[in-house]
Design an enzyme around this catalytic site. Structure first.
Site, PDB file in Angstrom:
ATOM      1  CG  HIS A  75      -2.089  -0.918   1.081  1.00 41.89           C
ATOM      2  ND1 HIS A  75      -3.264  -0.753   1.777  1.00 41.89           N
ATOM      3  CD2 HIS A  75      -2.281  -2.008   0.294  1.00 41.89           C
ATOM      4  CE1 HIS A  75      -4.116  -1.709   1.431  1.00 41.89           C
ATOM      5  NE2 HIS A  75      -3.541  -2.487   0.550  1.00 41.89           N
ATOM      6  CE1 TYR A 204      -5.172   4.077   8.744  1.00 44.18           C
ATOM      7  CE2 TYR A 204      -5.805   3.961  11.060  1.00 44.18           C
ATOM      8  CZ  TYR A 204      -5.003   3.549  10.013  1.00 44.18           C
ATOM      9  OH  TYR A 204      -4.023   2.610  10.239  1.00 44.18           O
ATOM     10  N   PRO A 296      -4.149   0.733  18.766  1.00 44.57           N
ATOM     11  CG  PRO A 296      -6.019  -0.557  18.246  1.00 44.57           C
ATOM     12  CD  PRO A 296      -5.357   0.149  19.380  1.00 44.57           C
ATOM     13  CE  LYS A 300       3.965   3.313  13.125  1.00 50.70           C
ATOM     14  NZ  LYS A 300       4.525   2.884  11.850  1.00 50.70           N
ATOM     15  CE1 TYR A 388      -1.110   3.986   9.418  1.00 45.61           C
ATOM     16  CE2 TYR A 388      -0.050   2.879   7.570  1.00 45.61           C
ATOM     17  CZ  TYR A 388      -1.078   2.958   8.493  1.00 45.61           C
ATOM     18  OH  TYR A 388      -2.074   2.007   8.486  1.00 45.61           O
TER      19      TYR A 388
HETATM   20  P1  RFL Z   1       2.022 -11.486  21.619  1.00 41.03           P
HETATM   21  O1  RFL Z   1       1.690 -11.581  20.179  1.00 41.03           O
HETATM   22  O2  RFL Z   1       0.941 -11.197  22.578  1.00 41.03           O
HETATM   23  O3  RFL Z   1       2.739 -12.854  21.999  1.00 41.03           O
HETATM   24  C1  RFL Z   1       2.987 -13.236  23.336  1.00 41.03           C
HETATM   25  C2  RFL Z   1       3.007 -14.755  23.401  1.00 41.03           C
HETATM   26  O4  RFL Z   1       3.307 -15.160  24.726  1.00 41.03           O
HETATM   27  C3  RFL Z   1       2.425 -16.209  25.097  1.00 41.03           C
HETATM   28  N1  RFL Z   1       2.330 -16.230  26.564  1.00 41.03           N
HETATM   29  C4  RFL Z   1       3.002 -17.112  27.334  1.00 41.03           C
HETATM   30  N2  RFL Z   1       3.836 -18.119  27.025  1.00 41.03           N
HETATM   31  C5  RFL Z   1       4.354 -18.847  28.049  1.00 41.03           C
HETATM   32  N3  RFL Z   1       4.064 -18.595  29.361  1.00 41.03           N
HETATM   33  C6  RFL Z   1       3.211 -17.616  29.707  1.00 41.03           C
HETATM   34  N4  RFL Z   1       2.907 -17.410  30.992  1.00 41.03           N
HETATM   35  C7  RFL Z   1       2.644 -16.815  28.673  1.00 41.03           C
HETATM   36  N5  RFL Z   1       1.786 -15.768  28.670  1.00 41.03           N
HETATM   37  C8  RFL Z   1       1.608 -15.428  27.384  1.00 41.03           C
HETATM   38  C9  RFL Z   1       1.138 -15.878  24.387  1.00 41.03           C
HETATM   39  O5  RFL Z   1       0.299 -17.016  24.229  1.00 41.03           O
HETATM   40  C10 RFL Z   1       1.666 -15.360  23.058  1.00 41.03           C
HETATM   41  O6  RFL Z   1       1.822 -16.389  22.113  1.00 41.03           O
HETATM   42  O7  RFL Z   1       3.170 -10.400  21.880  1.00 41.03           O
HETATM   43  P2  RFL Z   1       4.377  -9.899  20.932  1.00 41.03           P
HETATM   44  O8  RFL Z   1       5.127 -11.061  20.349  1.00 41.03           O
HETATM   45  O9  RFL Z   1       5.091  -8.893  21.726  1.00 41.03           O
HETATM   46  O10 RFL Z   1       3.674  -9.220  19.685  1.00 41.03           O
HETATM   47  C11 RFL Z   1       2.926  -8.041  19.839  1.00 41.03           C
HETATM   48  C12 RFL Z   1       1.745  -7.997  18.860  1.00 41.03           C
HETATM   49  O11 RFL Z   1       1.016  -9.195  18.962  1.00 41.03           O
HETATM   50  C13 RFL Z   1       0.818  -6.804  19.095  1.00 41.03           C
HETATM   51  O12 RFL Z   1       1.567  -5.661  19.426  1.00 41.03           O
HETATM   52  C14 RFL Z   1      -0.027  -6.467  17.838  1.00 41.03           C
HETATM   53  O13 RFL Z   1      -0.953  -7.480  17.575  1.00 41.03           O
HETATM   54  C15 RFL Z   1      -0.770  -5.162  18.025  1.00 41.03           C
HETATM   55  N6  RFL Z   1      -1.642  -4.789  16.899  1.00 41.03           N
HETATM   56  C16 RFL Z   1      -1.127  -4.272  15.726  1.00 41.03           C
HETATM   57  N7  RFL Z   1       0.209  -4.150  15.548  1.00 41.03           N
HETATM   58  C17 RFL Z   1       0.724  -3.722  14.357  1.00 41.03           C
HETATM   59  O14 RFL Z   1       1.961  -3.632  14.237  1.00 41.03           O
HETATM   60  N8  RFL Z   1      -0.079  -3.370  13.276  1.00 41.03           N
HETATM   61  C18 RFL Z   1      -1.431  -3.448  13.371  1.00 41.03           C
HETATM   62  O15 RFL Z   1      -2.114  -3.202  12.381  1.00 41.03           O
HETATM   63  C19 RFL Z   1      -2.002  -3.878  14.635  1.00 41.03           C
HETATM   64  N9  RFL Z   1      -3.338  -3.971  14.773  1.00 41.03           N
HETATM   65  C20 RFL Z   1      -3.019  -4.975  16.991  1.00 41.03           C
HETATM   66  C21 RFL Z   1      -3.854  -4.535  15.913  1.00 41.03           C
HETATM   67  C22 RFL Z   1      -3.590  -5.597  18.088  1.00 41.03           C
HETATM   68  C23 RFL Z   1      -4.953  -5.774  18.145  1.00 41.03           C
HETATM   69  N10 RFL Z   1      -5.458  -6.466  19.256  1.00 41.03           N
HETATM   70  C24 RFL Z   1      -6.341  -7.549  19.145  1.00 41.03           C
HETATM   71  C25 RFL Z   1      -4.811  -6.302  20.543  1.00 41.03           C
HETATM   72  C26 RFL Z   1      -5.218  -4.678  15.974  1.00 41.03           C
HETATM   73  C27 RFL Z   1      -5.786  -5.267  17.095  1.00 41.03           C
HETATM   74  C28 RFL Z   1      -7.279  -5.352  17.137  1.00 41.03           C
HETATM   75  C1  PHB Z   2      -5.792  -4.109  10.763  1.00 44.30           C
HETATM   76  O1  PHB Z   2      -5.820  -4.366   9.538  1.00 44.30           O
HETATM   77  O2  PHB Z   2      -6.114  -4.956  11.629  1.00 44.30           O
HETATM   78  C2  PHB Z   2      -5.385  -2.768  11.212  1.00 44.30           C
HETATM   79  C3  PHB Z   2      -4.947  -1.846  10.260  1.00 44.30           C
HETATM   80  C4  PHB Z   2      -4.568  -0.567  10.677  1.00 44.30           C
HETATM   81  C5  PHB Z   2      -4.629  -0.239  12.015  1.00 44.30           C
HETATM   82  C6  PHB Z   2      -5.044  -1.162  12.955  1.00 44.30           C
HETATM   83  C7  PHB Z   2      -5.430  -2.444  12.554  1.00 44.30           C
HETATM   84  O3  PHB Z   2      -4.272   1.003  12.400  1.00 44.30           O
END
Ligand code: RFL
Ligand code: PHB
Length: 396
Positions: A75, A204, A296, A300, A388
């Site tokens: 994108h 957005y 979110p 990031k 971004y």
């Molecule tokens: P994770 O992915 O949460 O992984 C942590 C892992 O640790 C395990 N765990 C354990 N394992 C052993 N013993 C324990 N006691 C444990 N407790 C937990 C868990 O099961 C898991 O497998 O953390 P990590 O690796 O730091 O990664 C971070 C990302 O997952 C997170 O920041 C992103 O998903 C955030 N996020 C977004 N980030 C982006 O860069 N771009 C995006 O577009 C974006 N959109 C989002 C998002 C997060 C969202 N939600 C659901 C929170 C959109 C949403 C809706």
């Molecule tokens: C997504 O595709 O899940 C998404 C994209 C952009 C954002 C947050 C989440 O800022």
């Protein structure tokens, strides 16, 4: 009781833990990952979807970008919708031709798990009662139960990559860390739908009824979000109500319509900003969501997790190759410089685009002026675009 030994013990098989193990493997450092959930669970967990340019490049350079290059969507801009208009931020022009890649976090996780297993690496899934201690000594240990047996994994260093509810951060003595937090007075209700995205690029939307976002996972799957009350119950949001709200906030009055389709998944995510400092205690290093959370809106979270472990892998490489610990000692400070800039950007995007209950008509006019500014001034647009697509990795 099984006793094991490795160089770097990693708690958590999310993007941070898996990518750290991959980077360490490439420099000949041995690591074992201990994960609480099953392989299937981590490979199907729907989360982020946007990769920064530098993260895309890093995945390609380290040999795990093949499927992303084929299936990821490049994108070159995003759209901001406000005041009845849609305006585009053009990354090609404003961010030196850089772009973002829309590719699901769980696909990145699948690629990393496959690479680990393919390289003969160890990931212990479904570990129970995971504990970590001994950070102040020479041999910190991860203890866990697997296959009905208690195990001890002795390490040189432990990486706490266990997300925001993990055990690593809470294993650090109280008083050793300082936390900084902001909780927002709203949440995101997100859906995954079998429907062709109605726009080629993300939208957005700032709307008086609240924020909305159109994103996607593929040419046939849409990912959509609406701002809701933080205590909202999903039961109050049947699919029809979600679509109706999305249509109003993303396109209302323009004649343009979202393509609707079956809802495959839905969930509510609370929004907060959180940082813990320092990200190290003795021989324990925190990375990713274990150390910080961003709302979110700036896309990031996953990118920041990858940026942290890139710094950690380089510091560990320096230690194993030369015996020097200066990079490990600088780990937290190096990461925090990027983290606070990303915190600022995510807070700013969130503040500019959401409806806050305490907002007055003055605040609303100010938000519209800010959106008008960033979409009409080159400098204003460039500051959004630069953040971004991702700030450069500027550590030594
Ligand atoms: P994770 O992915 O949460 O992984 C942590 C892992 O640790 C395990 N765990 C354990 N394992 C052993 N013993 C324990 N006691 C444990 N407790 C937990 C868990 O099961 C898991 O497998 O953390 P990590 O690796 O730091 O990664 C971070 C990302 O997952 C997170 O920041 C992103 O998903 C955030 N996020 C977004 N980030 C982006 O860069 N771009 C995006 O577009 C974006 N959109 C989002 C998002 C997060 C969202 N939600 C659901 C929170 C959109 C949403 C809706
Ligand atoms: C997504 O595709 O899940 C998404 C994209 C952009 C954002 C947050 C989440 O800022």
């Amino acid at each position: 009781m099984g006793k094991m030994r490795t160089q770097v013990g990693i708690v958590g098989a999310g993007p941070a833990g898996l990518f750290l193990a991959h980077l360490l493997h490439l420099t000949g450092i041995e690591a074992v990952i201990v994960e609480a959930k099953s392989r299937r669970y981590v490979e199907e967990r729907i989360r982020a979807g946007v990769l920064e340019q530098g993260v895309r490049d890093l995945l390609v350079e380290t040999g795990i970008g093949e499927r992303m290059k084929l299936e990821g969507l490049l994108h070159h801009g995003i759209n901001l919708r406000f005041g009845g208009e849609k305006r585009r931020i053009d990354f090609s022009d404003l961010a030196d031709g850089q772009a973002v890649t829309v590719y699901s976090q769980h696909e990145v996780v699948k690629d990393l798990v496959a690479a680990r297993i393919g390289a003969g690496g160890t990931i212990i899934f479904e570990a129970e009662d995971v504990r970590a201690d001994g950070f102040e000594g020479q041999h910190p240990v991860i203890r866990f139960t697997a296959g009905g047996e208690r195990h001890e994994l002795f390490c040189d260093y432990i990486a706490g990559c266990d997300g925001s509810h993990g055990i690593c951060r809470s294993s650090i003595p109280e008083g050793a860390l300082t936390s900084f937090e902001r909780v927002y007075p709203f949440a995101w209700l997100g859906i995954l739908a079998r429907a062709a995205p109605a726009s080629e690029e993300l939208i957005y939307a700032q709307h008086e009824r609240g924020f909305a976002l159109l994103s996607m996972r593929s040419p046939t799957i849409s990912r959509l979000y609406v701002q809701v009350d933080p205590h909202e119950d999903l039961a109050n949001w049947p699919d029809d109500r979600i679509w109706e709200e999305l249509q109003i906030r993303l396109g209302g009055g323009t004649g343009w319509q979202l393509t609707e389709g079956p809802v495959l998944q839905k969930g509510i995510t609370a929004m907060r900003s959180f940082v813990t400092e320092p990200m190290q205690y003795g021989r324990l290093f925190l990375a990713g969501d274990a150390a910080h959370i961003v709302p979110p809106t700036g896309a990031k979270g996953m990118n920041l997790a990858i940026a942290d472990v890139r710094v950690l892998a380089r510091a560990l490489q320096s230690f194993y190759e030369t015996g020097r610990t200066d990079r490990l000692e600088a780990y937290s400070a190096t990461c925090l410089r990027r983290i606070w800039k990303v915190q600022r950007f995510s807070w700013w995007m969130t503040s500019m685009l959401h409806h806050f209950p305490e907002h007055t008509p003055f605040d609303h006019r100010r938000q519209l002026a800010e959106l008008d500014y960033v979409t009409s001034s080159r400098v204003g647009g460039a500051t959004l675009a630069e953040n971004y697509v991702g700030l450069p990795f500027d550590d030594p």
